[in-house]
Design an enzyme around this catalytic site. Structure first.
Site, short mmCIF file in Angstrom:
data_model
loop_
_atom_site.label_atom_id
_atom_site.label_comp_id
_atom_site.label_asym_id
_atom_site.label_seq_id
_atom_site.Cartn_x
_atom_site.Cartn_y
_atom_site.Cartn_z
N TRP A 98 14.55 8.32 5.57
CA TRP A 98 13.25 7.37 5.57
C TRP A 98 12.50 7.57 3.98
N THR A 130 2.82 11.11 13.21
CA THR A 130 2.97 9.97 14.32
C THR A 130 1.39 10.24 15.12
N THR A 173 11.03 14.32 5.02
CA THR A 173 11.49 14.13 6.46
C THR A 173 13.21 14.19 6.19
N GLU A 214 3.73 9.62 7.99
CA GLU A 214 2.55 10.29 7.46
C GLU A 214 2.01 10.97 8.99
N ARG A 252 0.88 -1.30 -0.05
CA ARG A 252 0.11 -0.03 -0.09
C ARG A 252 0.92 1.40 -0.14
N CYS A 272 0.09 17.28 0.04
CA CYS A 272 0.27 15.81 -0.35
C CYS A 272 -0.06 14.75 0.79
N LEU A 273 0.37 15.19 2.07
CA LEU A 273 0.11 14.19 3.05
C LEU A 273 -1.28 13.99 3.10
N PHE A 282 9.24 10.76 -2.66
CA PHE A 282 8.82 11.81 -1.74
C PHE A 282 9.78 12.28 -0.73
N GLY A 292 11.48 15.40 11.61
CA GLY A 292 10.58 14.44 11.15
C GLY A 292 9.27 15.00 11.38
P1 TGC Z 1 1.68 25.14 10.39
O1 TGC Z 1 1.99 26.42 10.66
O2 TGC Z 1 0.45 24.57 11.23
O3 TGC Z 1 1.25 25.16 8.71
C1 TGC Z 1 2.03 25.78 8.07
C2 TGC Z 1 1.19 26.02 6.66
O4 TGC Z 1 0.55 24.72 6.14
C3 TGC Z 1 -0.74 25.02 6.11
N1 TGC Z 1 -1.41 23.27 6.61
C4 TGC Z 1 -1.98 22.53 5.83
N2 TGC Z 1 -2.24 22.62 4.44
C5 TGC Z 1 -2.69 21.58 3.96
N3 TGC Z 1 -2.80 20.35 4.62
C6 TGC Z 1 -2.55 20.24 5.86
N4 TGC Z 1 -2.84 19.24 6.60
C7 TGC Z 1 -2.08 21.56 6.63
N5 TGC Z 1 -1.46 21.71 7.73
C8 TGC Z 1 -1.09 22.82 7.74
C9 TGC Z 1 -1.20 25.70 7.25
O5 TGC Z 1 -2.43 26.47 6.89
C10 TGC Z 1 -0.11 26.76 6.96
O6 TGC Z 1 -0.50 27.42 5.58
P2 TGC Z 1 0.14 29.18 5.58
O7 TGC Z 1 -0.52 29.24 4.03
O8 TGC Z 1 -0.40 29.83 6.74
O9 TGC Z 1 1.57 29.14 5.44
O10 TGC Z 1 2.65 24.07 10.19
P3 TGC Z 1 3.87 23.76 11.46
O11 TGC Z 1 5.21 23.67 11.01
O12 TGC Z 1 3.22 24.11 12.94
O13 TGC Z 1 3.51 22.03 11.58
C11 TGC Z 1 2.09 21.57 11.68
C12 TGC Z 1 2.18 20.05 11.88
C13 TGC Z 1 3.03 19.38 12.88
C14 TGC Z 1 0.83 19.33 12.04
C15 TGC Z 1 2.77 19.44 10.45
O14 TGC Z 1 4.20 19.84 10.22
C16 TGC Z 1 2.89 17.93 10.50
O15 TGC Z 1 1.88 17.32 9.99
N6 TGC Z 1 3.99 17.03 10.74
C17 TGC Z 1 4.22 15.73 10.45
C18 TGC Z 1 4.94 15.52 9.33
C19 TGC Z 1 4.78 14.14 8.51
O16 TGC Z 1 3.69 13.75 8.52
N7 TGC Z 1 5.59 13.81 7.86
C20 TGC Z 1 5.17 12.49 6.89
C21 TGC Z 1 6.58 12.42 5.73
S1 TGC Z 1 6.11 11.66 4.41
C22 TGC Z 1 5.99 10.09 4.80
O17 TGC Z 1 5.80 9.73 6.04
C23 TGC Z 1 5.68 8.95 3.97
S2 TGC Z 1 5.40 7.54 4.53
C24 TGC Z 1 5.20 6.37 3.34
C25 TGC Z 1 3.72 6.11 2.86
O18 TGC Z 1 2.88 7.10 3.15
O19 TGC Z 1 3.26 5.04 2.89
P1 FAD Z 2 10.34 12.32 15.55
O1 FAD Z 2 9.75 13.34 14.82
O2 FAD Z 2 11.93 12.79 16.19
O3 FAD Z 2 9.58 11.99 16.92
C1 FAD Z 2 9.95 11.19 17.67
C2 FAD Z 2 8.77 10.86 18.90
O4 FAD Z 2 8.57 12.17 19.61
C3 FAD Z 2 7.53 10.81 18.25
O5 FAD Z 2 6.86 9.67 19.10
C4 FAD Z 2 6.76 11.83 18.30
O6 FAD Z 2 5.29 11.75 18.14
C5 FAD Z 2 7.12 12.75 19.53
N1 FAD Z 2 6.97 13.91 19.22
C6 FAD Z 2 7.57 14.68 18.11
N2 FAD Z 2 7.22 16.04 18.32
C7 FAD Z 2 6.26 15.87 19.18
C8 FAD Z 2 5.29 17.11 19.88
N3 FAD Z 2 5.45 18.48 19.61
N4 FAD Z 2 4.60 16.78 21.01
C9 FAD Z 2 4.46 15.50 21.29
N5 FAD Z 2 5.32 14.48 20.90
C10 FAD Z 2 6.34 14.79 19.86
N6 FAD Z 2 9.36 10.64 4.94
C11 FAD Z 2 9.20 11.22 3.99
O7 FAD Z 2 9.38 12.47 3.84
N7 FAD Z 2 8.99 10.24 2.70
C12 FAD Z 2 8.89 9.03 2.99
O8 FAD Z 2 8.61 8.27 1.93
C13 FAD Z 2 9.09 8.45 4.17
N8 FAD Z 2 8.71 7.11 4.25
C14 FAD Z 2 8.92 6.37 5.38
C15 FAD Z 2 8.92 4.89 5.40
C16 FAD Z 2 9.14 4.47 6.88
C17 FAD Z 2 9.06 2.81 6.96
C18 FAD Z 2 9.24 5.26 7.81
C19 FAD Z 2 9.36 4.35 9.40
C20 FAD Z 2 9.01 6.42 7.71
C21 FAD Z 2 9.14 7.14 6.56
N9 FAD Z 2 9.08 8.51 6.42
C22 FAD Z 2 9.01 9.34 5.15
C23 FAD Z 2 9.55 9.28 7.62
C24 FAD Z 2 8.26 9.84 8.68
O9 FAD Z 2 7.40 10.53 8.20
C25 FAD Z 2 8.84 10.10 9.79
O10 FAD Z 2 9.37 9.04 10.66
C26 FAD Z 2 7.85 10.90 10.89
O11 FAD Z 2 7.10 11.75 10.32
C27 FAD Z 2 8.42 10.87 12.26
O12 FAD Z 2 9.67 11.59 12.30
P2 FAD Z 2 10.70 10.84 13.04
O13 FAD Z 2 10.92 9.59 12.85
O14 FAD Z 2 11.90 11.96 13.07
O15 FAD Z 2 10.16 11.12 14.52
#
Ligand code: TGC
Ligand code: FAD
Length: 394
Positions: A172, A375, A142, A373, A100, A248-249, A139, A147
């Site tokens: 990652w 935590t 991170t 995507e 997936r 995108c997320l 993509f 992260g």
């Molecule tokens: P914040 O100040 O809240 O927002 C910055 C700007 O972004 C806008 N925004 C969004 N827009 C679209 N969709 C959303 N869900 C949005 N959330 C926020 C917001 O309105 C603002 O826009 P503007 O125009 O005012 O600049 O941003 P922040 O830095 O405080 O962060 C918020 C937080 C912590 C929720 C965000 O950074 C977050 O979601 N962190 C988690 C990171 C994450 O999920 N990484 C994933 C990486 S990819 C991955 O894991 C792929 S895994 C492989 C697979 O999918 O199978």
């Molecule tokens: P951290 O952000 O360091 O977090 C560590 C712990 O601290 C977590 O429990 C977290 O919830 C907690 N924490 C952090 N901040 C806070 C807060 N403010 N309050 C409370 N708790 C907090 N990323 C990509 O960009 N592209 C990809 O294709 C991709 N694929 C992935 C595939 C796999 C198998 C994995 C494991 C990860 C992948 N990722 C990818 C990365 C993934 O999105 C990150 O691992 C994730 O966003 C968490 O970041 P981190 O691992 O650095 O943990």
């Protein structure tokens, strides 16, 4: 999944008849993917997990099925409903979360930003071959030191002699080492921008991360960009700021909230079948009240998760699903799936720790799904902010 039931009997595999809530076309997509998973993934997933990886040809086959960018319109994409995309994710993740993931990353994280924020030329150049799977995308958001907080990224893009020059490390990254093109998010003087980076550009390298005990049917890489020089037209023109990658997320998290139900369902079905066959104290273990309670808890949780997913799918197709509602689904269904996998593992006893059954593989995979995507904690805080108006991130 059982297909033969006495007339009038309640189907333990569709207890609430949730199938009635989706259209015939969507069920057709669901059933096609289900059949594909049963034939091409389930029998081999344990072996792939043990070895680490999957056959490259699988991507071509998924492309031929139209799974990549399936909910996008035009440019060779299937243009299905969001519900159909979600149901496909459920079936794929019933096979393996890593499978997936391939579809999530290709369609929602690599194709979607080009589709939503790219120029006409970028869309025409990349999307048709990505839809077939012949061009693989990844993509890069991170980094080793950012992260959950992508706003702290260190990867930079600066303008120099009519070229973009990118430097940084992404960590990652799913499909990083097999990708033909990477969507790289980097900090510029005007904020975060997205770049379409062909992976054969000098200065770009990808190395696989070893020793994973989760998502082993998936490639996860570190990307290093050292003075990667790109033409000006490689930047995505229509978005600046973190809302680019975060949009995108939303797409990918939507697929995950459906997908997690598939992993949970596979664990429930495995435990149900095992419990009716495994004899202890002269009875099938399904005859013990404690086992029945576990099975019923799983049944309820899986069906509640599916109802939630289908509800959010309907909202999405009606055009009114907010990112916070996607977070609700990702938070709830992934936690449910992990709990279900652990419960199922206990029913299988010692057999539950082997790859002869799918449960421990799903359980280990779900640890990654719980983290990527966004935590569990990050989605909790997104919901906390939505209901209180107070950000508790910092
Ligand atoms: P914040 O100040 O809240 O927002 C910055 C700007 O972004 C806008 N925004 C969004 N827009 C679209 N969709 C959303 N869900 C949005 N959330 C926020 C917001 O309105 C603002 O826009 P503007 O125009 O005012 O600049 O941003 P922040 O830095 O405080 O962060 C918020 C937080 C912590 C929720 C965000 O950074 C977050 O979601 N962190 C988690 C990171 C994450 O999920 N990484 C994933 C990486 S990819 C991955 O894991 C792929 S895994 C492989 C697979 O999918 O199978
Ligand atoms: P951290 O952000 O360091 O977090 C560590 C712990 O601290 C977590 O429990 C977290 O919830 C907690 N924490 C952090 N901040 C806070 C807060 N403010 N309050 C409370 N708790 C907090 N990323 C990509 O960009 N592209 C990809 O294709 C991709 N694929 C992935 C595939 C796999 C198998 C994995 C494991 C990860 C992948 N990722 C990818 C990365 C993934 O999105 C990150 O691992 C994730 O966003 C968490 O970041 P981190 O691992 O650095 O943990």
């Amino acid at each position: 999944m059982s297909d033969l039931l006495a007339p009038g009997a309640i189907n333990p595999y569709d207890f609430l008849e949730i199938d009635h809530l989706v259209s015939a076309e969507e069920l057709l997509v669901r059933d096609t993917v289900r059949q594909f998973v049963r034939e091409k993934i389930t029998p081999y997933a344990g072996e792939w997990f043990e070895e680490g990886g999957f056959p490259r040809a699988l991507i071509d086959e998924m492309g031929d099925l139209g799974l990549f960018g399936m909910h996008l319109d035009g440019y060779g994409c299937a243009g299905t409903s969001a519900m159909a995309y979600g149901l496909a994710c459920t079936e794929l993740e019933a096979g393996d979360s890593g499978i997936r993931s391939i579809v999530s990353v290709q369609g929602s994280l690599a194709m979607y930003p080009i589709w939503a924020f790219g120029s006409q030329a970028q869309k025409e150049t990349w999307l048709p071959s990505m839809a077939t799977g012949r061009t693989i995308g990844c993509f890069g958001l991170t980094e080793p030191d950012s992260g959950s907080d992508p706003g702290a990224m260190r990867t930079t893009a600066r303008l120099e002699n009519d070229e973009w020059v990118l430097n940084g490390t992404k960590m990652w990254i799913t499909n990083g080492s097999i990708a033909d093109v990477a969507i790289i998010w980097a900090m510029t003087d005007s904020g975060v921008r997205g770049f379409i980076v062909p992976t054969n550009t000098p200065g770009f390298s990808a190395t696989d991360i070893k020793g994973k005990m989760s998502l082993r049917v998936s490639i996860t890489s570190e990307l290093i960009l050292t003075d990667v020089r790109l033409p000006l037209d490689t930047v995505l023109p229509d978005v600046t700021g973190l809302k680019g990658p975060l949009s995108c997320l939303n797409e990918a998290r939507f697929g995950i909230l459906f997908g997690a139900v598939g992993a949970a369902r596979a664990c429930y079905e495995s435990a149900l079948a095992y419990a009716t066959e495994r004899i202890q104290f002269d009875k099938p273990i399904a005859a013990f009240q404690l086992t029945q309670r576990k099975l019923v808890t799983m049944l309820v949780d899986v069906n509640m998760g599916m109802l939630l997913a289908v509800h959010l799918g309907s909202m999405r197709d009606a055009g009114n699903l907010a990112p916070e509602q996607v977070s609700f689904g990702k938070l709830t269904n992934v936690a449910m799936a992990l709990k279900t996998a652990r419960e199922a593992r206990s029913i299988l006893g010692a057999n539950g720790i082997t790859l002869d059954y799918p449960v421990i593989r799903h359980m280990n995979n779900l640890e990654s799904v719980y983290t990527y995507e966004g935590t569990n904690e990050i989605h909790t805080l997104i919901l906390g902010q939505a209901i209180t108006g107070i950000s508790a991130f910092g």
